[in-house]
Scaffold this motif. Structure first.
Motif, mmCIF file in Angstrom:
data_model
loop_
_atom_site.group_PDB
_atom_site.id
_atom_site.type_symbol
_atom_site.label_atom_id
_atom_site.label_comp_id
_atom_site.label_asym_id
_atom_site.label_seq_id
_atom_site.Cartn_x
_atom_site.Cartn_y
_atom_site.Cartn_z
ATOM 1 N N TYR A 31 0.820 -1.334 -0.120
ATOM 2 C CA TYR A 31 -0.127 -0.088 -0.145
ATOM 3 C C TYR A 31 0.978 1.246 -0.043
ATOM 4 C CZ TYR A 31 -3.892 -2.987 1.545
ATOM 5 O OH TYR A 31 -5.114 -4.092 1.471
ATOM 6 N N GLU A 32 2.008 1.258 0.711
ATOM 7 C CA GLU A 32 2.876 2.314 0.924
ATOM 8 C C GLU A 32 3.630 2.639 -0.623
ATOM 9 O OE1 GLU A 32 6.161 4.585 3.607
ATOM 10 O OE2 GLU A 32 5.891 2.227 3.934
ATOM 11 N N ARG A 33 3.859 1.420 -1.130
ATOM 12 C CA ARG A 33 4.758 1.647 -2.214
ATOM 13 C C ARG A 33 3.778 2.032 -3.557
ATOM 14 N NH1 ARG A 33 6.731 -3.243 -1.355
ATOM 15 N NH2 ARG A 33 5.241 -4.351 -2.828
ATOM 16 N N GLU A 34 2.427 1.786 -3.252
ATOM 17 C CA GLU A 34 1.399 2.240 -4.285
ATOM 18 C C GLU A 34 0.839 3.671 -3.912
ATOM 19 O OE1 GLU A 34 0.307 0.861 -7.297
ATOM 20 O OE2 GLU A 34 1.956 -0.695 -6.697
ATOM 21 N N GLY A 35 1.219 4.409 -2.844
ATOM 22 C CA GLY A 35 1.004 5.622 -2.528
ATOM 23 C C GLY A 35 -0.190 5.808 -1.638
ATOM 24 N N LEU A 36 -0.877 4.596 -1.349
ATOM 25 C CA LEU A 36 -2.156 4.854 -0.571
ATOM 26 C C LEU A 36 -1.914 5.235 0.882
ATOM 27 C CD1 LEU A 36 -3.659 1.370 -1.942
ATOM 28 C CD2 LEU A 36 -4.381 3.658 -2.683
ATOM 29 N N ILE A 37 -0.890 4.843 1.458
ATOM 30 C CA ILE A 37 -0.558 5.178 2.807
ATOM 31 C C ILE A 37 0.633 5.700 2.973
ATOM 32 C CG2 ILE A 37 -2.206 3.734 3.920
ATOM 33 C CD1 ILE A 37 0.136 1.720 4.506
ATOM 34 N N HIS A 38 1.325 6.463 3.982
ATOM 35 C CA HIS A 38 2.786 7.000 4.132
ATOM 36 C C HIS A 38 3.319 6.777 5.437
ATOM 37 C CE1 HIS A 38 1.755 9.085 0.183
ATOM 38 N NE2 HIS A 38 0.666 9.271 0.640
ATOM 39 N N SER A 39 4.346 6.400 5.610
ATOM 40 C CA SER A 39 5.295 6.415 6.808
ATOM 41 C C SER A 39 6.111 7.657 6.987
ATOM 42 C CB SER A 39 5.572 4.951 6.751
ATOM 43 O OG SER A 39 6.743 5.167 6.014
ATOM 44 N N LEU A 40 6.684 7.546 8.300
ATOM 45 C CA LEU A 40 7.803 8.232 8.528
ATOM 46 C C LEU A 40 8.894 7.301 8.802
ATOM 47 C CD1 LEU A 40 5.861 10.809 11.046
ATOM 48 C CD2 LEU A 40 6.355 11.171 8.493
ATOM 49 N N ARG A 41 10.301 7.661 8.804
ATOM 50 C CA ARG A 41 11.136 6.843 9.139
ATOM 51 C C ARG A 41 11.716 7.604 10.404
ATOM 52 N NH1 ARG A 41 12.260 2.489 5.954
ATOM 53 N NH2 ARG A 41 10.821 2.710 4.020
ATOM 54 N N SER A 42 11.967 6.283 11.343
ATOM 55 C CA SER A 42 12.716 6.565 12.412
ATOM 56 C C SER A 42 14.409 6.842 12.380
ATOM 57 C CB SER A 42 12.608 5.440 13.525
ATOM 58 O OG SER A 42 13.257 4.273 13.154
ATOM 59 N N GLY A 43 14.969 7.277 13.754
ATOM 60 C CA GLY A 43 16.272 7.247 13.364
ATOM 61 C C GLY A 43 17.126 6.158 12.922
ATOM 62 N N GLY A 44 16.446 5.040 13.195
ATOM 63 C CA GLY A 44 16.929 3.702 12.637
ATOM 64 C C GLY A 44 16.570 3.289 11.391
#
Length: 158
Positions: A31-44
């Motif tokens: 879903y994220e690759r398809e742009g349906l949802i979005h995430s943030l990235r942690s320091g790791g």
């Protein structure tokens, strides 16, 4: 967006979202690759999702259960703001659009079902007058033989 007592937004790991939404981690990645949802990235460099992604995943699952493709869902999601989960107003607007499409598909399926009733027992589905497979003998106009599979032609009779 939900916030912690510290004022920071509530962020969920991909595993937490998968567990709470009842989907596989791989589905969330897709879903994220398809742009349906979005995430943030942690320091790791780990995915972290705002809690509102749970509602988006729920909408995706409902839309898929209605037979909508991910492309159709993506088109609908492009009308939503990225900074918040879909609201009741957003859902009503999307459901009205999807309702019209479902009504159209229901009519098509009912028409197909009604034409099928007159054909039960025939078994051939290739006669000149078969309204399901070869309405108007459109296949006969292009010659003899089994061409649908060989040539990848589409069936224009249904």
């Amino acid at each position: 967006m939900a916030v912690q007592k510290s004022g920071a937004p509530v962020l969920l790991s991909v595993g937490e979202v998968a567990r709470r939404a009842g989907v596989a981690v791989s589905a969330l990645h897709y879903y994220e690759r398809e742009g349906l949802i979005h995430s943030l990235r942690s320091g790791g460099n780990q995915r972290r999702f705002p809690r509102g992604v749970l509602r988006r995943v729920a909408v995706i699952k409902v839309a898929q259960s209605l037979g909508l493709s991910l492309a159709e869902i993506s088109t609908a999601f492009s009308t939503l703001p990225d900074d918040r989960p879909p609201s009741v107003h957003d859902w009503r607007r999307l459901s009205q659009i999807w309702r019209a499409d479902l009504d159209r598909r229901i009519m098509q399926l009912q028409g197909l079902r009604d034409r099928l009733d007159g054909c039960i027992g025939c078994g051939c589905l290739s006669m000149e007058d078969c309204p399901l497979r070869n309405g108007g003998d459109h296949m006969g106009k292009s010659g003899a033989g089994a061409r649908l599979l060989a040539d990848g032609a589409t069936d224009k009779g249904v």
